[in-house]
Design a protein around this motif. Structure first.
Motif, mmCIF file in Angstrom:
data_model
loop_
_atom_site.group_PDB
_atom_site.id
_atom_site.type_symbol
_atom_site.label_atom_id
_atom_site.label_comp_id
_atom_site.label_asym_id
_atom_site.label_seq_id
_atom_site.Cartn_x
_atom_site.Cartn_y
_atom_site.Cartn_z
ATOM 1 N N TYR A 77 0.784 -1.239 0.000
ATOM 2 C CA TYR A 77 0.000 0.000 0.000
ATOM 3 C C TYR A 77 0.817 1.292 0.000
ATOM 4 O O TYR A 77 0.261 2.360 -0.240
ATOM 5 C CB TYR A 77 -0.967 0.013 1.190
ATOM 6 N N GLU A 78 2.103 1.212 0.279
ATOM 7 C CA GLU A 78 2.896 2.436 0.364
ATOM 8 C C GLU A 78 2.898 3.168 -0.975
ATOM 9 O O GLU A 78 2.990 2.546 -2.026
ATOM 10 C CB GLU A 78 4.322 2.115 0.812
ATOM 11 N N THR A 79 2.778 4.468 -0.908
ATOM 12 C CA THR A 79 2.666 5.274 -2.112
ATOM 13 C C THR A 79 3.303 6.639 -1.903
ATOM 14 O O THR A 79 3.483 7.070 -0.764
ATOM 15 C CB THR A 79 1.179 5.448 -2.506
ATOM 16 N N THR A 80 3.640 7.270 -2.999
ATOM 17 C CA THR A 80 4.177 8.628 -2.935
ATOM 18 C C THR A 80 3.117 9.636 -3.366
ATOM 19 O O THR A 80 3.413 10.810 -3.547
ATOM 20 C CB THR A 80 5.409 8.769 -3.850
ATOM 21 N N LYS A 81 1.885 9.164 -3.512
ATOM 22 C CA LYS A 81 0.786 10.043 -3.914
ATOM 23 C C LYS A 81 -0.204 10.193 -2.766
ATOM 24 O O LYS A 81 -0.538 9.220 -2.101
ATOM 25 C CB LYS A 81 0.071 9.472 -5.136
ATOM 26 N N CYS A 82 -0.644 11.411 -2.570
ATOM 27 C CA CYS A 82 -1.625 11.678 -1.519
ATOM 28 C C CYS A 82 -2.542 12.798 -2.004
ATOM 29 O O CYS A 82 -2.069 13.852 -2.425
ATOM 30 C CB CYS A 82 -0.927 12.074 -0.219
ATOM 31 N N SER A 83 -3.848 12.563 -1.939
ATOM 32 C CA SER A 83 -4.803 13.556 -2.455
ATOM 33 C C SER A 83 -5.154 14.640 -1.442
ATOM 34 O O SER A 83 -5.839 15.594 -1.783
ATOM 35 C CB SER A 83 -6.083 12.851 -2.909
ATOM 36 N N PHE A 84 -4.682 14.515 -0.212
ATOM 37 C CA PHE A 84 -4.993 15.516 0.802
ATOM 38 C C PHE A 84 -4.099 16.742 0.614
ATOM 39 O O PHE A 84 -2.875 16.638 0.677
ATOM 40 C CB PHE A 84 -4.818 14.961 2.208
ATOM 41 N N THR A 85 -4.716 17.887 0.399
ATOM 42 C CA THR A 85 -3.941 19.108 0.144
ATOM 43 C C THR A 85 -3.219 19.630 1.386
ATOM 44 O O THR A 85 -2.288 20.424 1.271
ATOM 45 C CB THR A 85 -4.851 20.215 -0.427
ATOM 46 N N ASP A 86 -3.637 19.173 2.563
ATOM 47 C CA ASP A 86 -2.978 19.609 3.793
ATOM 48 C C ASP A 86 -1.986 18.575 4.332
ATOM 49 O O ASP A 86 -1.594 18.611 5.490
ATOM 50 C CB ASP A 86 -4.010 19.991 4.864
ATOM 51 N N VAL A 87 -1.582 17.648 3.466
ATOM 52 C CA VAL A 87 -0.558 16.659 3.811
ATOM 53 C C VAL A 87 0.560 16.796 2.774
ATOM 54 O O VAL A 87 0.616 16.066 1.788
ATOM 55 C CB VAL A 87 -1.134 15.225 3.820
ATOM 56 N N PRO A 88 1.458 17.771 2.983
ATOM 57 C CA PRO A 88 2.540 17.997 2.015
ATOM 58 C C PRO A 88 3.574 16.875 2.054
ATOM 59 O O PRO A 88 3.756 16.216 3.077
ATOM 60 C CB PRO A 88 3.147 19.319 2.474
#
Length: 194
Positions: A77-88
């Motif tokens: 599941y580890e990823t370098t993508k995150c859709s949360f704009t407040d999680v830089p």
């Protein structure tokens, strides 16, 4: 029962839900496995203080459940993508939040926000634990008299059935109360013993 203001949290398996919209949940729960390593799940501040009476944040909770994942689950599941704009990407909790979101264990609070520094509620914590366990259904009456109107009712019941969460001495769950770091540690102690 609990006397720390956050109730007693009991063993469970993973970190935050917050989105009460069932249509945004995956059809199948992720098969996340628990690590067998002995590791520190709760880490103190830069002075080494754990601050047991302080509320635990959504980001800190994500970090705890990330550490509970076995290496194969992390790799899956580890990823370098995150859709949360407040999680830089530069945030200390980026990998943890992104991984748990990718696994379907944590959701945001709407508008592509995760709200990482907000204290986590008992309902959110129970939801993460239930999702982490992979349990999807619950049959029976409510485990607590004050959860009938909670968006997390099903998850709270699942987490209680699995022994991951407990209520207060008066039998209530108080889903919108926050979890203290001490209560999170108690949860981890019981969870790792299950």
């Amino acid at each position: 029962g609990g006397t720390d203001g956050g109730g007693t949290v009991s063993p469970g398996r993973p970190v935050t839900p917050a989105d009460p919209t069932p249509s945004q949940e995956p059809d199948t729960e992720p098969a996340v496995k628990l690590t067998t390593e002995h590791i520190a799940y709760i880490i103190g501040d830069d002075k080494g203080n754990v601050n047991p009476t302080k509320s635990i944040t959504r980001a800190e909770t994500a970090a705890i459940f990330y550490r509970l994942m076995d290496p194969a689950s992390r790799a899956k599941y580890e990823t370098t993508k995150c859709s949360f704009t407040d999680v830089p990407e530069t945030a200390w909790y980026f990998t943890e939040v992104a991984t748990l979101a990718n696994a379907g264990i944590v959701n945001g609070k709407g508008n592509n926000l995760f709200d990482p520094n907000a204290p986590i509620t008992r309902a959110e914590f129970a939801t993460i634990a239930a999702r982490f366990s992979g349990e999807k259904t619950y049959k029976g009456k409510d485990a607590f008299p004050d959860i009938a109107l909670s968006w997390a009712r099903r998850y709270i019941n699942i987490a209680a059935k699995l022994g991951y969460v407990k209520g207060y001495e008066d039998g209530t769950f108080r889903p919108e109360n926050t979890i203290t770091r001490a209560a999170a540690a108690a949860f981890l102690y019981r969870y790792s013993g299950s």
